[in-house]
Enzyme design. Sequence first.
Site, PDB file in Angstrom:
ATOM      1  N   GLU B  59       0.821  -1.215   0.000  1.00 57.36           N
ATOM      2  CA  GLU B  59       0.000   0.000   0.000  1.00 57.36           C
ATOM      3  C   GLU B  59       0.848   1.256   0.000  1.00 57.36           C
ATOM      4  O   GLU B  59       0.532   2.236  -0.674  1.00 57.36           O
ATOM      5  CB  GLU B  59      -0.961  -0.004   1.196  1.00 57.36           C
ATOM      6  CG  GLU B  59      -2.155  -0.946   1.037  1.00 57.36           C
ATOM      7  CD  GLU B  59      -1.817  -2.405   1.198  1.00 57.36           C
ATOM      8  OE1 GLU B  59      -0.680  -2.715   1.626  1.00 57.36           O
ATOM      9  OE2 GLU B  59      -2.670  -3.259   0.903  1.00 57.36           O
ATOM     10  N   HIS B 126     -12.165  -5.021   8.444  1.00 59.35           N
ATOM     11  CA  HIS B 126     -12.818  -4.881   7.135  1.00 59.35           C
ATOM     12  C   HIS B 126     -14.080  -4.031   7.258  1.00 59.35           C
ATOM     13  O   HIS B 126     -15.005  -4.183   6.469  1.00 59.35           O
ATOM     14  CB  HIS B 126     -13.171  -6.247   6.540  1.00 59.35           C
ATOM     15  CG  HIS B 126     -11.975  -7.056   6.120  1.00 59.35           C
ATOM     16  ND1 HIS B 126     -11.211  -7.761   7.008  1.00 59.35           N
ATOM     17  CD2 HIS B 126     -11.400  -7.252   4.903  1.00 59.35           C
ATOM     18  CE1 HIS B 126     -10.229  -8.378   6.360  1.00 59.35           C
ATOM     19  NE2 HIS B 126     -10.323  -8.086   5.077  1.00 59.35           N
TER      20      HIS B 126
END
Lengths: 338, 323
Positions: B59, B126
Amino acid sequence: MSALLTAGPVRQTRENDQKLAALAARCHYYMALMREAEDRIERKLYRQGKVVGGVYVGRGQEAIPVGSALHALPDDVLFPSHRDMAVLFIRGVPLGRVFAQYMGRVDGLTRGRDGNMHMGDIHLRVVSIISALAATVPVAAGAALALKYQGKDGVAFCYFGDGATSRGDWHEGVNLATVQKLPVVFICNNNQYAYSTPLELQMACANVADRGPAYNMPAEIVDGNDPLAVYDATGRGVAHARAGLGPYLVECKTFRMTGHSAHDAAHYVPPELFEQWEKRDPIQLLEARMLENGWAGREALDATHARIRQEVDEAVAWAEQSPYPDPATLLDDVYEQP
Amino acid sequence: MPTTYLEAIREGLWEEMERDPNVFVLGEDVGVYGGAFKVTDGFIQHFGARRVVDTPISESGIVGAAIGAGLMGLRPVAEMQFADFISCGFDQIVNFAAKCRYRWNAPVPIVVRAPSGGGIHGGPFHSQNPEMWFVRTPGLKVVCPATAYDAKGLIKSAVRDNDPVIFFEHKGLYRRIKEDLPAGEYTVPIGKAKVVREGRDLTIVTYGAMLWTALDAADELAREGASIEVVDLRTLLPLDRETVLASVKKTSKVLLLHEDTRTGGIAGELAVSITESIFEYLDAPIVRVTAPDTPVPFSPTLEEAFLPNTAKVIEKARWLWRY
Ligand SMILES: Cc1ncc(C[n+]2csc(CCOP(=O)(O)OP(=O)(O)O)c2C)c(N)n1
């Protein structure tokens, strides 16, 4: 030393034959248990809607957590990743608590606070992953630092996939561990895919082990579908780490025999690869070897499977009795309770 | 044919890539797989691997590479597989991207797309709503669309914007929300809130998936005779205080609603803005409905207790209305 080693086959002499037979039997039990437990979760409980959230299984990779974690001693600390369920069983986590975890029940290891393989038990020295891949790598280095600091000869076992080695955390953690000569054994399951991403889009080197020399860390490649080979290689890594020589990397070559998760049909994987690796199923290969070497008879293997099915039946029934967490506990445990 | 929130983002990106050859996407599994949520499904077949870049799981690398490409004149759209993993690229966003223009007058025209939000049994990693990590970083723009129309119009504006935009897409809306979209080209301006429903008695200010909760609550309470105005912030940074203040001046009562946790949520900033500017217009205390200050729990019983919902909003709104 920065050798890139390749392991030979496990030596089979008359003297160690009995030991090997016993080791094979333990491997067989834990591998078959992991397979049965994950099949039950993915193919039954998930489809029945009893498992909420995502399901990621390690089908076809069972030899890796099993062959490695069987080396763990009480002082050692383990960091299983999302396809390493057997580590929990080897460490003594009761089966029922794992099912309860997947079903969001209060008797799961996270008491319903988290799901799937995001679990650990600090008393058993099993540290829970967070979702962010490779985040455990520096943490494992820190745990190893503590073991050294405390004068224990324990080792940290740190698990991850090929894809996780692309993260900065992986490189920072490995570098710190090597510079500080910390006792960590890094165990990579190289199952050749990270979600849909094949290895060649993940890294420009052919093997994860190729990363070892850059850190002056010994790294070896083993057949990840052979638990005895994994056991052997991990043994070398553990001996190296316990001797104070620093970390060691074991790259286990394997294949992810499922989609990334239960909702992924893996259309991006060429079907020939599944067919090819199906023939290398680690449990079937181990059974064939046990039969061939006279380490076990068919009846004994069948009896193990029957016993496992019963253990799983009982554990699922137990987990289904476990209640969902009381909503009144929502605010508890953000901090230590006074 | 109605367009889902997800398809709206997809269409917006597609149109921008057709319009401007400098626009490209990068991220994990965005190519052949079409992205974890399929937002870029079909892109690699149409635009090719040069403009649809499958990256390693990195990322910080993805955001950093987007910044570099942006500095060189391209318009990268980076995808985080889940907003929860944006923390792995945090330094690149808040220290590199956000501070280039102010320090050395270099524009960083990037978009970071981040699927966020709960209610999908995703658990602590999540389900998060990390927008406020970025709202307190001057130099960034933070967008949180709630409707398919806005999602398309705002993603297009984000791509065209010359500053870094963090674009939060609520996962729970992806396939749940649909509407007919105009056939022609349109954009929605960044930094403008919208009065989605007009009312006289009180204002609910919200954004993202909670817009729909607010509208449901307003419908329910309308049966009891309450006339509720609903303001959708749409952008959190820069924050359109004027639209909020105008609405509260009119209704004199305000309920601030967000799915994000309580402390440091946008509600706190809005409450101060309201009391600073139009205190004398208020007829009641400012009320908030938010998630509590805990991680997002996994188990359905806990997650239900955690998330704001219509019943919780109705209860507070009714109290406020009758105040
Ligand atoms: C930092 C981060 N980015 C993205 C993800 C989403 N994600 C979950 S598993 C996965 C693939 C992991 O591949 P690998 O490390 O090779 O392990 P495998 O699943 O193949 O065992 C991805 C991209 C994540 N969990 N963490």
